[in-house]
Structure formats: C-alpha cells, structure tokens
Design an enzyme around this catalytic site. Structure first.
Site, short mmCIF file in Angstrom:
data_model
loop_
_atom_site.label_atom_id
_atom_site.label_comp_id
_atom_site.label_asym_id
_atom_site.label_seq_id
_atom_site.Cartn_x
_atom_site.Cartn_y
_atom_site.Cartn_z
N ILE A 212 -19.51 -2.20 -6.36
CA ILE A 212 -19.28 -2.02 -4.93
C ILE A 212 -17.87 -2.54 -4.68
O ILE A 212 -17.64 -3.75 -4.68
CB ILE A 212 -20.32 -2.77 -4.08
CG1 ILE A 212 -21.73 -2.26 -4.35
CG2 ILE A 212 -20.00 -2.61 -2.60
CD1 ILE A 212 -22.81 -2.96 -3.56
N PRO A 213 -16.91 -1.65 -4.48
CA PRO A 213 -15.49 -2.04 -4.59
C PRO A 213 -14.92 -2.70 -3.34
O PRO A 213 -14.00 -2.19 -2.70
CB PRO A 213 -14.80 -0.70 -4.88
CG PRO A 213 -15.65 0.31 -4.17
CD PRO A 213 -17.07 -0.19 -4.31
N CYS A 214 -15.43 -3.89 -3.03
CA CYS A 214 -14.88 -4.63 -1.89
C CYS A 214 -13.43 -5.05 -2.15
O CYS A 214 -12.70 -5.37 -1.21
CB CYS A 214 -15.74 -5.83 -1.54
SG CYS A 214 -15.98 -7.00 -2.89
N HIS A 215 -13.01 -5.02 -3.42
CA HIS A 215 -11.62 -5.36 -3.73
C HIS A 215 -10.64 -4.33 -3.19
O HIS A 215 -9.44 -4.59 -3.12
CB HIS A 215 -11.44 -5.50 -5.25
CG HIS A 215 -11.84 -4.28 -6.02
ND1 HIS A 215 -13.13 -4.06 -6.47
CD2 HIS A 215 -11.13 -3.18 -6.42
CE1 HIS A 215 -13.19 -2.92 -7.12
NE2 HIS A 215 -11.99 -2.36 -7.10
N ARG A 216 -11.12 -3.15 -2.79
CA ARG A 216 -10.24 -2.10 -2.28
C ARG A 216 -10.01 -2.20 -0.78
O ARG A 216 -9.37 -1.34 -0.17
CB ARG A 216 -10.83 -0.72 -2.61
CG ARG A 216 -10.93 -0.46 -4.11
CD ARG A 216 -11.56 0.87 -4.43
NE ARG A 216 -11.89 0.94 -5.86
CZ ARG A 216 -12.75 1.78 -6.39
NH1 ARG A 216 -13.39 2.64 -5.61
NH2 ARG A 216 -12.99 1.77 -7.68
#
Length: 282
Positions: free
Chosen positions: A245-249
């Site tokens: 789940i790409p919360c880093h984006r």
C-alpha cells in the site's frame, strides 16, 4: 543477525541521508563515498547495483524540484493513468495485482480473535521486513530494525490471534513484488483491519502508479472529502502494510517529502528507487 542485503541497505541509507542533507551543495561522488567510509569505486558499484542508476542520477530523483515536476505533470491524470494496462518490465503497475478485503466487524473489534496469523521475516531492498498473513491475505507488513520488537508490534495489533512463524503463499506473493520478473506475479491479497474511511483511503493509495507522487489533498478530493486532508493524513499514517500500500507516494503539496512511519530516509530511498526502475524500463 545482519544479512549482506541489510548491511548494504544500511550503507545506502547513510549515503541517502548525506545526499538529502547536503543536496544544495551537490556533493561529489568522492564526498558521498567518504561519508559511508568507502572508496569512490566501491561505493559507485554498490549504489548502482542497488538503485540501477548512479548516485548522481539518484540525487535528481529525490530532489525537491523533481518532486514538484512530477506533481505538476502528472497530478491531473494521476488516478486515470493508474488504470491503464500494457505496461512492461519493472514499470508495470504492481497496484493492478493488489486487492483489499476488510476484516469483519467482529475480527476488527476483538483484536483478531479466532484468527490464525502466520508470520515470517524477509529481506528487501529497503531493509528487513516482518510480513504476516491470514488465510485471506496479508494483514501486516513493516520494516523493522529488530525482529523481537517487530513481532511484539504485530502481536499488539492482533492481541487475541494465534501466531505461527511460517512463510505461506500469501506472504510469498507479496514479497515477490520486490523481484523484477513480474510475469510470475500472482494477485496479492490483503486482509486488513480498519475503519471504512481507512479502507477507502488505502484503496485509493493503490491507484497511484509506481514512480508517481500525489498529495494528501489530492487523496481527499479523490474520496469526495476535500476538507478531510488531516483525516486522510491520519489514515495514511495508520497504513498497516508497508510498500504494497504505497503511502510513500504521498507527499506535501509543496513538494517536500514529509513524514513516513518507517523513517524519512527509507521514504526517500523508496521514491528514488521506484523512479529509477521506471526510467530504466523506458
């Protein structure tokens, strides 16, 4: 026990910290290498093996101006492009393979009672991971510095579950995302405990393409809650599954990287690494 992969990432992380702290001075290869106590030749080889690009090129990918340009060029079509197919190689959107199933209200409220959770430890390009799964999918993935603390945090999330140290297929499918041969990638299933609002935010994060960035405000508008940027930020900060789940984006509207549950240096590393993979594939 520290593996070679973790040791190498720790060296890379220290270099990224030096780069981000001294970016305005545009440090030379010699200066960056010296900061991690390596020869320029050895450091260049180590860094290029990890990122696929030179330290100088990587420096561009984690710069403020690069982030601003991504937001400017891609913001309007961000979620539309995420639905496109036909990508090849490492630029293919891994998000197309990820599906979320929320836990039942009973599972959510009673801390995982009646759930059997398998867990294992694994290496990634960004350090050691703990990954855990139910029969329905991955329920937890986190970057860790200590296996005992990582397991303790997992148990705190599901205090009433039964745990077994076992690598199962759900975990294998999730970990395979770090490999480059995505033709073998099965669908990754996530089994998450969260409120309806959190699940909605996490599902929206899955639509951000690899190599792209968006903002908290854009996520809020996408879920038809334009005034809920703060609540969106809280939900993103509660993301239980690192990387998949790409919360880093998600970054600040100014282009600043912002915080990350698993450390700002690691967020910089992931953003730069993903940008490098996209540009290598083009």
């Amino acid at each position: 026990m520290t593996t070679q992969a973790t040791y190498n990432y720790n060296r890379i992380a220290k270099a990224i910290e030096f780069i981000t702290s001294n970016f305005k001075e545009q440090p030379s290869l010699d200066e960056i290498a010296e900061s991690v106590h390596l020869s320029p030749f050895h450091f260049q080889r180590l860094f290029t093996d990890w990122a696929g690009v030179s330290p100088k090129k990587f420096m561009q990918y984690i710069s403020l101006e690069y982030a601003k340009q991504l937001l400017k060029d891609r913001q309007a079509t961000l979620f539309d492009t995420a639905q496109e197919t036909g990508f090849s190689g490492t630029s293919r959107l891994h998000d197309l393979f990820v599906t979320i199933e929320g836990m039942t209200p009973g599972e959510y409220k009673n801390g995982g009672g009646n759930l059997t959770i398998n867990y294992s430890f694994a290496e990634s390009p960004f350090g050691t991971l703990i990954v855990a799964s139910t029969p329905k999918g991955i329920c937890h993935m986190a970057f860790i510095d200590d296996e005992n603390k990582g397991l303790e945090n997992l148990r705190l999330r599901f205090p009433n579950a039964q745990f077994h140290q076992l690598l199962d297929k759900n975990q294998q499918d999730g970990l395979f995302i770090f490999q480059h041969d995505w033709n073998r990638l099965d669908q990754i299933k996530l089994h998450l405990s969260g409120t309806p609002f959190q699940l909605k935010v996490w599902e929206t994060l899955l639509k951000i393409p690899q190599g792209s960035l968006t903002t908290y405000g854009a996520i809020a508008r996408k879920i038809d809650s334009p005034k809920a940027s703060r609540a969106v930020g809280t939900a993103i900060g509660s993301n239980p599954v690192a990387f998949l789940i790409p919360c880093h984006r998600v970054i600040q509207s100014s282009g600043q990287i912002g915080g990350y549950m698993w450390g700002n240096t690691r967020k910089n590393a992931i953003i730069g690494w993903e940008a490098a993979q996209i540009n290598i594939a083009q």
